[in-house]
Scaffold this motif. Structure first.
Motif, short mmCIF file in Angstrom:
data_model
loop_
_atom_site.label_atom_id
_atom_site.label_comp_id
_atom_site.label_asym_id
_atom_site.label_seq_id
_atom_site.Cartn_x
_atom_site.Cartn_y
_atom_site.Cartn_z
N HIS A 91 0.83 -1.20 0.00
CA HIS A 91 0.00 0.00 0.00
C HIS A 91 0.87 1.26 0.00
N PHE A 92 0.41 2.31 -0.67
CA PHE A 92 1.13 3.57 -0.66
C PHE A 92 0.45 4.60 0.24
N ASN A 93 -0.53 4.15 1.01
CA ASN A 93 -1.15 4.99 2.03
C ASN A 93 -1.50 4.10 3.20
N ALA A 94 -2.12 4.67 4.23
CA ALA A 94 -2.34 3.94 5.48
C ALA A 94 -3.12 2.66 5.28
N VAL A 95 -2.65 1.56 5.89
CA VAL A 95 -3.38 0.29 5.91
C VAL A 95 -4.43 0.38 7.02
N GLN A 96 -5.69 0.17 6.66
CA GLN A 96 -6.79 0.35 7.61
C GLN A 96 -7.27 -0.95 8.24
N ASP A 97 -7.17 -2.06 7.54
CA ASP A 97 -7.67 -3.31 8.08
C ASP A 97 -7.04 -4.47 7.32
N LEU A 98 -6.98 -5.64 7.96
CA LEU A 98 -6.50 -6.84 7.28
C LEU A 98 -7.17 -8.06 7.88
N SER A 99 -7.15 -9.14 7.12
CA SER A 99 -7.80 -10.37 7.57
C SER A 99 -7.07 -11.56 6.97
N TRP A 100 -6.94 -12.62 7.79
CA TRP A 100 -6.33 -13.86 7.32
C TRP A 100 -7.36 -14.72 6.60
N ASP A 101 -6.89 -15.44 5.60
CA ASP A 101 -7.67 -16.52 5.00
C ASP A 101 -7.95 -17.56 6.09
N PRO A 102 -9.16 -18.16 6.14
CA PRO A 102 -9.46 -19.16 7.17
C PRO A 102 -8.45 -20.29 7.24
N GLU A 103 -7.80 -20.62 6.13
CA GLU A 103 -6.79 -21.67 6.13
C GLU A 103 -5.40 -21.14 6.49
N GLY A 104 -5.27 -19.83 6.65
CA GLY A 104 -3.99 -19.24 7.03
C GLY A 104 -2.96 -19.20 5.93
N GLU A 105 -3.39 -19.22 4.66
CA GLU A 105 -2.44 -19.27 3.55
C GLU A 105 -2.24 -17.93 2.86
N PHE A 106 -3.11 -16.96 3.09
CA PHE A 106 -2.89 -15.64 2.52
C PHE A 106 -3.54 -14.59 3.40
N ILE A 107 -3.17 -13.33 3.14
CA ILE A 107 -3.69 -12.19 3.90
C ILE A 107 -4.32 -11.21 2.92
N LEU A 108 -5.48 -10.69 3.29
CA LEU A 108 -6.12 -9.60 2.56
C LEU A 108 -6.01 -8.33 3.38
N SER A 109 -5.73 -7.22 2.72
CA SER A 109 -5.61 -5.94 3.42
C SER A 109 -6.28 -4.85 2.60
N VAL A 110 -6.79 -3.83 3.30
CA VAL A 110 -7.37 -2.66 2.64
C VAL A 110 -6.69 -1.42 3.19
N LEU A 167 -12.63 -4.77 6.15
CA LEU A 167 -12.98 -5.96 5.38
C LEU A 167 -13.14 -7.14 6.32
N ALA A 168 -13.80 -8.18 5.86
CA ALA A 168 -13.99 -9.41 6.61
C ALA A 168 -14.06 -10.57 5.64
N MET A 169 -13.30 -11.64 5.91
CA MET A 169 -13.35 -12.85 5.10
C MET A 169 -14.62 -13.63 5.42
N VAL A 170 -15.27 -14.13 4.38
CA VAL A 170 -16.46 -14.97 4.52
C VAL A 170 -16.20 -16.23 3.70
N GLY A 171 -15.52 -17.19 4.29
CA GLY A 171 -15.13 -18.37 3.53
C GLY A 171 -13.74 -18.22 2.97
N ARG A 172 -13.37 -19.18 2.15
CA ARG A 172 -11.99 -19.26 1.65
C ARG A 172 -11.69 -18.19 0.61
N PHE A 173 -12.58 -18.00 -0.35
CA PHE A 173 -12.31 -17.09 -1.46
C PHE A 173 -13.42 -16.06 -1.62
N ARG A 174 -13.90 -15.53 -0.51
CA ARG A 174 -14.95 -14.53 -0.56
C ARG A 174 -14.75 -13.56 0.59
N PHE A 175 -14.98 -12.27 0.36
CA PHE A 175 -14.83 -11.29 1.42
C PHE A 175 -15.82 -10.14 1.22
N VAL A 176 -16.04 -9.41 2.30
CA VAL A 176 -16.87 -8.21 2.29
C VAL A 176 -15.97 -7.04 2.63
#
Length: 668
Positions: free
Chosen positions: A389-408, A446-455
């Motif tokens: 990110h080139f600006n402030a990271v506001q939130d992040l969430s792990w994949d339920p299996e712990g294999e990747f991270i999503l961030s906004v 953001l929030a993960m909802v399952g393996r490959f889905r997020f809100v």
């Protein structure tokens, strides 16, 4: 019991939005300013080895202090918006703050440095927005300001230090907003004396860089007039200045030379030097912000300076220039960059010590790396490089299996990071492999909802639900080393589209299916001929990746399709939470009244609103479900927290929202 050891596994970051914030060392380490820190990145290991923390505001300029023997550097200079100039030194394998230069009253925008007599004495030049250029001498005891140049209401955009040919006299080049390049030499009193002003550019001079070639100095200057000028500075013996382009004794036409004289204190002699225009390089179509000479290297025991110049422009390209062998005319050898996309061009460039890699940093902070293929036809190809990110990271969430991270983040993007397991290396390195959402609002949660889905939620009243496309799942399997068949056979990956594209002037990612790809190809020519060509959508093209994608692919070909919008909040989204059972999502928005501070519960299957949990009077700032999904905890700016219990978990979907949950809130 042994003490736990915590080590840094991955740093995701980008370069700051300033032209002189990246520097490549002779030892191969790339230093760049990221927020208030300086990151040291190893392009071979593809990871940030450490971050240097000392500035209190944004780092604007970074420069390695190069050694004459081309050995790995032991000192680094950084300047920031906190008006400070910091010198970092290598001690016991780590870089520590060695010295601070105090004196500037405005943000430092450009620095350069070189050793004087020993490695313990460093001559530093710095330019700042206080309309001054300062010359410093740093040793083991103190940092002394030798001289301050004031330019009134003008600004110097870049500085570069060198030694006059055949002498130990420093010469300083300054490029300014007056469209001129100013040359200064250090006098006997340690002060800077202006000896010449080079004219020719028609707009701000953004970059200057010296190179020593065959006993002469070459100075490259780039400007917002889209041109690069190369000047030659050489020692004169007995001949005067040429007032204009004229023939010499051999009948060869040479350019006009300007003469200046320098008194050397050590030898007590006076030397005469001449400056002439070597060439003008025209090839960029927008402002040129950076120039960088290929670093010198030892060949056959002698120091050789290759005549290759790299330039970076806001036209989204880098050009590698060099003179032809026969005629000596400077020509464009290589041009790399981006075509289309939503980036805004390059701010600066650097070249690796061996000249086989070139690097640019863009307006949005992304690093762009190209590597020369040594095995095949010598073609330049995009390389794997760090991103973030080139600006402030506001939130992040792990994949339920712990294999990747999503961030906004506030840079209006959602990014996905995962380890890259290479066959030729036992150690996995983390990289960004997808940018599911590129939005028009700052992202907040953001929030993960399952393996490959997020809100996700942004500075808008709408929640957006995203589902991974088939192309991402396939590439994720290739990069992470997972089984592609196993992932595609899971319940989360049934009936997936191929990818996603962003409609022109739209905010919603549109799903692209297999049938759309063929029809899109047939309609490409019609789109190109349309009047509204500038408003075309960023169309998805499936790619097969075995390594992390470069920036242009991240921007266009790794989006996730949007599958649902959730309406119900009255103000900008603030926080999200999902339960481990994948049945419910809780959301909250900014609120100054109790009527807007309710927590909304959504079904993760039908995406209907289940219930509004009213309790707080101000913004709910954070929420979390218990591991068994039975409890929901919420905290608010009204200095209270509330605990909610699910009434009937066994009944499944709960068709009646009012029976979904009841409150047991505790106020502190």
């Amino acid at each position: 019991m042994a003490a736990a050891v915590i080590q840094t596994c991955h740093v995701a970051c980008s370069a700051n939005r300033t032209p002189h914030v990246v520097s490549w060392s002779r030892g191969g380490t790339i230093a760049f300013g990221t927020c208030n820190s300086v990151a040291l990145y190893d392009p071979q290991e593809r990871r940030v080895v450490c971050t240097l923390n000392g500035h209190t505001l944004r780092v604007n300029a970074v420069r390695w202090v190069h050694r004459e023997d081309c050995a790995p550097e032991s000192h680094l200079i950084s300047g920031g918006s906190d008006c400070r100039l910091l010198v970092w030194a290598a001690q016991n394998g780590k870089f520590v703050q060695w010295m601070e230069c105090k004196g500037h009253t405005g943000p430092v925008c450009a620095v350069d440095a070189r050793y004087t007599h020993t490695d313990a004495h460093i001559l530093v030049a710095s330019a700042a927005s206080d309309s001054t250029v300062r010359l410093w001498l740093c040793d083991a005891k103190q940092a002394e300001c030798l001289h301050t140049l004031s330019f009134g209401s003008g600004f110097m955009m870049d500085v570069s230090l060198a030694l006059l040919p055949g002498t130990k006299v420093p010469v300083l080049a300054c490029g300014g907003d007056d469209s001129r390049v100013h040359l200064y030499v250090q006098s006997c009193e340690q002060k800077l004396q202006r000896v010449m002003t080079l004219q020719g550019h028609e707009d701000w001079v953004r970059g200057v860089a010296w190179a020593s070639v065959g006993g002469d100095l070459l100075l490259a200057s780039c400007s917002q007039d889209c041109l690069i000028r190369v000047w030659r500075l050489c020692a004169k013996s007995g001949k005067g200045a040429r007032n204009a382009a004229e023939e010499d004794d051999d009948g060869v036409i040479k350019m006009k030379e300007d003469i200046f004289q320098v008194q050397e204190e050590e030898r007590d002699v006076s030397s005469v030097f001449a400056v002439s225009l070597e060439t003008i390089l025209a090839g960029h179509e927008n402002r040129v912000y950076g120039v960088h000479w290929q670093p010198p290297s030892y060949t056959g025991g002698q120091l050789q300076q290759p005549l290759r110049l790299l330039s970076a422009s806001m036209d989204k390209t880098m050009i590698l220039w060099a003179p032809e062998e026969g005629s000596g005319v400077w020509v464009e050898q290589v041009r790399v960059g981006e075509v289309g996309g939503n980036t805004l061009g390059f701010y600066g460039c650097q070249m690796s010590p061996d000249g086989a890699q070139i690097l640019a940093h863009a307006f949005h902070g992304a690093l762009h790396l190209w590597c020369k293929d040594q095995k095949e036809d010598g073609e330049w190809r995009p390389g794997v490089v760090i991103s973030g990110h080139f600006n402030a990271v506001q939130d992040l969430s792990w994949d339920p299996e712990g294999e990747f991270i999503l961030s906004v983040g506030s840079d209006q993007t959602t990014r996905l990071f995962t380890p890259w397991r290479r066959r030729d290396s036992k150690q996995a390195t983390w990289h960004e492999i997808s940018r599911p959402q590129i939005h028009g609002y700052d992202m907040q949660c953001l929030a993960m909802v399952g393996r490959f889905r997020f809100v996700s939620g942004a500075d808008e009243k709408v929640l957006r639900v995203f589902q991974a496309p088939r192309n991402f799942v396939e590439n994720f399997a290739n990069i992470s080393g997972r089984s592609k068949e196993e992932l595609l056979a899971s319940s989360d990956c049934v009936g997936l589209p191929e990818g996603a594209s962003t409609p022109a002037l739209g905010l919603s990612n549109k799903a692209v299916f297999q049938g759309d790809l063929s029809s899109g190809a047939r309609g490409d020519q019609q789109q190109l001929n349309s009047v509204s060509e500038q408003y075309q959508e960023s169309y998805f093209q499936p790619i097969n990746m075995n390594e992390p994608p470069p920036e242009d692919h991240l921007l266009q070909n790794t989006l996730w399709p949007e599958v649902q919008k959730l309406y119900g909040h009255g103000f900008e989204m603030y926080c999200l939470a999902s339960d481990s059972a994948r049945t419910a999502v809780a959301s909250a928005c900014k609120a100054s009244k109790a009527e807007h501070a309710s927590v909304l519960l959504w079904s993760a299957t039908t995406w209907r609103q289940l219930q509004a949990l009213a309790c707080h009077a101000l913004t709910v700032t954070q929420m979390a479900f218990s591991p068994d999904s039975l409890l929901l905890l919420a905290v608010s700016r009204d200095r209270t927290w509330s605990l909610w219990r699910r009434r009937d978990l066994a009944s499944g979907a709960h068709p009646h929202p009012h029976r979904r949950a009841h409150t047991h809130h505790l106020v502190m």
